[in-house]
Design a protein around this motif. Structure first.
Motif, mmCIF file in Angstrom:
data_model
loop_
_atom_site.group_PDB
_atom_site.id
_atom_site.type_symbol
_atom_site.label_atom_id
_atom_site.label_comp_id
_atom_site.label_asym_id
_atom_site.label_seq_id
_atom_site.Cartn_x
_atom_site.Cartn_y
_atom_site.Cartn_z
ATOM 1 N N LEU A 1 39.110 28.620 47.333
ATOM 2 C CA LEU A 1 38.343 29.294 46.284
ATOM 3 C C LEU A 1 39.274 29.949 45.260
ATOM 4 O O LEU A 1 39.042 29.858 44.047
ATOM 5 C CB LEU A 1 37.415 30.334 46.909
ATOM 6 N N GLN A 2 40.338 30.594 45.723
ATOM 7 C CA GLN A 2 41.273 31.242 44.803
ATOM 8 C C GLN A 2 41.959 30.226 43.894
ATOM 9 O O GLN A 2 42.155 30.478 42.704
ATOM 10 C CB GLN A 2 42.311 32.039 45.596
ATOM 11 N N ILE A 3 42.298 29.074 44.444
ATOM 12 C CA ILE A 3 42.928 28.026 43.628
ATOM 13 C C ILE A 3 41.974 27.525 42.545
ATOM 14 O O ILE A 3 42.387 27.224 41.412
ATOM 15 C CB ILE A 3 43.367 26.842 44.524
ATOM 16 N N MET A 4 40.678 27.477 42.859
ATOM 17 C CA MET A 4 39.703 26.878 41.945
ATOM 18 C C MET A 4 39.019 27.868 41.005
ATOM 19 O O MET A 4 38.156 27.468 40.214
ATOM 20 C CB MET A 4 38.643 26.112 42.752
ATOM 21 N N THR A 5 39.379 29.156 41.031
ATOM 22 C CA THR A 5 38.701 30.128 40.151
ATOM 23 C C THR A 5 38.850 29.849 38.654
ATOM 24 O O THR A 5 37.932 30.200 37.887
ATOM 25 C CB THR A 5 39.158 31.565 40.464
ATOM 26 N N PRO A 6 39.944 29.229 38.156
ATOM 27 C CA PRO A 6 39.989 28.911 36.714
ATOM 28 C C PRO A 6 38.858 27.996 36.250
ATOM 29 O O PRO A 6 38.550 27.939 35.055
ATOM 30 C CB PRO A 6 41.353 28.225 36.546
ATOM 31 N N VAL A 7 38.250 27.283 37.187
ATOM 32 C CA VAL A 7 37.158 26.375 36.834
ATOM 33 C C VAL A 7 35.990 27.138 36.201
ATOM 34 O O VAL A 7 35.253 26.591 35.371
ATOM 35 C CB VAL A 7 36.684 25.593 38.082
ATOM 36 N N PHE A 8 35.823 28.417 36.558
ATOM 37 C CA PHE A 8 34.745 29.223 35.973
ATOM 38 C C PHE A 8 34.854 29.264 34.450
ATOM 39 O O PHE A 8 33.886 29.030 33.728
ATOM 40 C CB PHE A 8 34.776 30.650 36.530
ATOM 41 N N ILE A 9 36.050 29.586 33.942
ATOM 42 C CA ILE A 9 36.255 29.720 32.496
ATOM 43 C C ILE A 9 36.036 28.375 31.808
ATOM 44 O O ILE A 9 35.353 28.283 30.790
ATOM 45 C CB ILE A 9 37.674 30.244 32.200
ATOM 46 N N VAL A 10 36.609 27.332 32.385
ATOM 47 C CA VAL A 10 36.487 25.992 31.803
ATOM 48 C C VAL A 10 35.025 25.554 31.767
ATOM 49 O O VAL A 10 34.561 24.967 30.784
ATOM 50 C CB VAL A 10 37.331 24.980 32.604
ATOM 51 N N GLY A 11 34.267 25.854 32.835
ATOM 52 C CA GLY A 11 32.866 25.450 32.898
ATOM 53 C C GLY A 11 32.043 26.018 31.755
ATOM 54 O O GLY A 11 31.204 25.321 31.173
ATOM 55 N N GLY A 12 32.284 27.288 31.400
ATOM 56 C CA GLY A 12 31.558 27.908 30.299
ATOM 57 C C GLY A 12 31.832 27.231 28.975
ATOM 58 O O GLY A 12 30.912 26.944 28.188
ATOM 59 N N ILE A 13 33.109 26.933 28.712
ATOM 60 C CA ILE A 13 33.480 26.293 27.448
ATOM 61 C C ILE A 13 32.912 24.872 27.371
ATOM 62 O O ILE A 13 32.333 24.474 26.356
ATOM 63 C CB ILE A 13 35.021 26.252 27.301
ATOM 64 N N VAL A 14 33.088 24.116 28.438
ATOM 65 C CA VAL A 14 32.628 22.723 28.460
ATOM 66 C C VAL A 14 31.115 22.648 28.260
ATOM 67 O O VAL A 14 30.612 21.757 27.570
ATOM 68 C CB VAL A 14 33.039 22.036 29.782
ATOM 69 N N GLY A 15 30.362 23.585 28.835
ATOM 70 C CA GLY A 15 28.910 23.591 28.675
ATOM 71 C C GLY A 15 28.497 23.729 27.218
ATOM 72 O O GLY A 15 27.585 23.037 26.745
ATOM 73 N N ILE A 16 29.164 24.624 26.479
ATOM 74 C CA ILE A 16 28.864 24.811 25.055
ATOM 75 C C ILE A 16 29.253 23.562 24.268
ATOM 76 O O ILE A 16 28.521 23.104 23.379
ATOM 77 C CB ILE A 16 29.594 26.053 24.513
#
Length: 540
Positions: free
Chosen positions: A148-163
């Motif tokens: 989970l700690q390794i994959m936390t940057p995915v949160f930020i990317v997910g928001g941008i990609v959605g827009i």
């Protein structure tokens, strides 16, 4: 004269939607095939073990950002389409300064929100995984926390990609949003295969790192096209006294809460699954992937081009147009969904064995995946109806109703899981049967409440569905008989994989012929429309 032009315009628009649907379907099929290949390779190297369970338990949290929130059809994509499609009258022109400013404000707000989420999950990863994996061993919980700690940057990317998805679809750039998930799959395939040749990776650490890198690559693929359209990134913090941003937030916030409710259902499943046999959660994950392969193609292909159309029809107050396109879209989804259910019931186990059974993935793994898939298949019809009607709610700028309906189903999910898992001891099948019943509840609730906004013509839709189910039942009998004949003639006499390929092909052909022929006999409207189109093209 004006009426003739309107009818002509609607026919052209309907034709363009069908063309877009076919193109999106082709790209989505490619994406799903590559994703399927990723799952096959992952299954080969990691099987259904407690280590793979740890990765998939952890992955559910960042996948919430990149797939549910930021994916095609997610809240950020849906809200962006709903608002920006009304602010951009001419898609051939560059976005105005006002639109650019709104884009930057929304983007900054999203990045700040998801960054905060990512930091919180990084800090509290051990505690979060301990709550979710209720009956897991300390080793599994500790490994899941690392993932989970390794994959936390995915949160930020997910928001941008959605827009970005929303903006691209607003500008009718349908291909790239549906193509970009391939990037993550390719990154994971290369990482797993490359590392697998060097040394063994029992703890799935490569999977976690590849997931994060793949998400970043999705963003990098989208960015040049956004820039080409005319959007420029200039950080803007004008969060107050901004009516358009307020509309976006009013759409996004309840939709995020609604998606969060869906994610809570997953966490409830994780809680109950952790008490089942080793590899149960991994098996559920693979069953979901198989389920999403055909169903995801169907829903994405039809709803991506239909959603902006629903939004425009609502703005034009064209209720008849909404009814017409909704019934045609959902009717076609129903029509194609029924053979998928029959296929899973008759040759689902053969498909699982053919695709996954190699390396660390053995026969017991196939049994677990098929059990989950069989009960999950019952949710296909309510699933496509729920997702379709949710887009109509979003077109009416109403994300609140889907949220309330989803929220009301949480207790139902817990009750069903407790009955099927704890009381009846159904194992993995109990989890997916519970999911199917909750999906049905959501679909019925949304369908009934829609009458407050617009009276959709359910009568014709469900009369056709009844006919489809009837001919589907007959096709099911033919499919079972053909599957049994192949078993009697070939089982144990030829190579297992060749046997499964032959069986799947024979059943698919029998199913397709019987289903389509009876559809023509019973005059299912959608089939007649397709037949007329084909005949007219042949005559030309």
């Amino acid at each position: 004269m004006e009426k003739i032009e309107n009818v002509k315009g609607k026919k052209e628009e309907g034709s363009s939607i069908l063309k877009a649907a076919w193109l999106i379907a082709l790209v989505t099929i490619l994406s799903k095939v590559v994703g399927f290949l990723r799952d096959v390779i992952t299954a080969k190297y990691y099987g259904t073990t407690w280590q793979s369970d740890a990765y998939f338990y952890a992955y559910q949290i960042p996948s919430f950002a990149i797939i549910l929130l930021g994916g095609v059809g997610g809240p950020l994509h849906s809200a962006t389409v709903a608002v920006f499609s009304k602010l951009i009258p001419d898609l051939n022109e560059k976005p105005s300064d006002f639109v650019n400013k709104l884009y930057n404000t929304f983007l900054v707000a999203s990045v700040l929100f998801f960054m905060l989420l990512g930091i919180l999950f990084f800090i509290f990863a051990p505690q979060v995984m301990e709550i979710i994996i209720n009956n897991g061993t300390p080793s599994m919980i500790a490994l899941a926390a690392k993932h989970l700690q390794i994959m936390t940057p995915v949160f930020i990317v997910g928001g941008i990609v959605g827009i970005y998805y929303g903006l691209l679809i607003t500008y009718k750039k349908f291909m790239l949003p549906n193509f970009s998930p391939i990037v993550m799959s390719i990154v994971i395939i290369l990482a797993v295969c490359g590392f697998g040749l060097i040394k063994e990776d029992r703890n799935c650490m490569v999977l976690a790192w590849a997931t994060t890198i793949g998400a970043i690559c999705q963003f990098l693929l989208q960015f040049p096209q956004i820039k080409k359209i005319g959007f420029r990134f200039k950080p803007n913090f004008c969060f107050f006294n901004n009516p358009e941003l307020k509309t976006l937030i009013e759409l996004v916030f309840p939709a995020i809460l609604s998606s969060t409710i869906g994610q809570l259902h997953i966490y409830i499943d994780m809680f109950f699954t952790s008490s089942l046999k080793c590899g149960a959660w991994t098996s559920l994950g693979y069953a979901n992937r198989i389920f999403q392969f055909p169903v995801g193609i169907l829903v994405t292909a039809f709803l991506v081009p239909l959603f902006p159309l629903f939004t425009r029809l609502v703005a034009q107050k064209d209720d008849n147009g909404i009814r017409s396109y909704f019934n045609k879209g959902v009717g076609l989804l129903f029509y194609v969904a029924i053979p998928i259910i029959i296929g899973i019931m008759t040759v689902g186990m053969d498909c699982v064995r053919l695709v996954f059974e190699r390396g660390e993935f053995n026969y017991n793994s196939s049994v677990m995946v098929f059990e989950a898939l069989l009960y999950l298949s019952f949710s296909i019809l309510p699933y496509v109806f729920r997702d379709s009607i949710t887009r109509v709610y979003y077109a009416f700028d109403d994300a609140r109703t889907p949220f309330l309906v989803a929220a009301s189903s949480i207790v139902l999910k817990v009750v069903f899981n407790y009955i099927f898992i704890t009381l009846m001891g159904m194992q993995i099948g109990g989890i997916t049967l519970s999911t199917s019943l909750v999906t049905l509840y959501n679909a019925v609730g949304l369908g009934i409440l829609m009458n407050k906004k617009i009276k959709l013509d359910y009568k014709d839709l469900f009369i056709n569905l009844t006919k489809m189910i009837f001919i589907g039942a007959i096709a099911l009998v033919f499919s079972f008989i053909s599957a049994r004949v192949v078993d009697i003639l070939l089982v144990g006499k030829i190579n297992l994989q060749i046997f499964e390929i032959i069986k799947i092909c024979v059943v698919s052909i029998i199913l397709s012929i019987s289903y389509v022929c009876m559809s023509l006999m019973f005059k299912i409207g959608y089939v007649d429309d397709v037949k007329e189109r084909i005949l007219s093209k042949i005559k030309k």
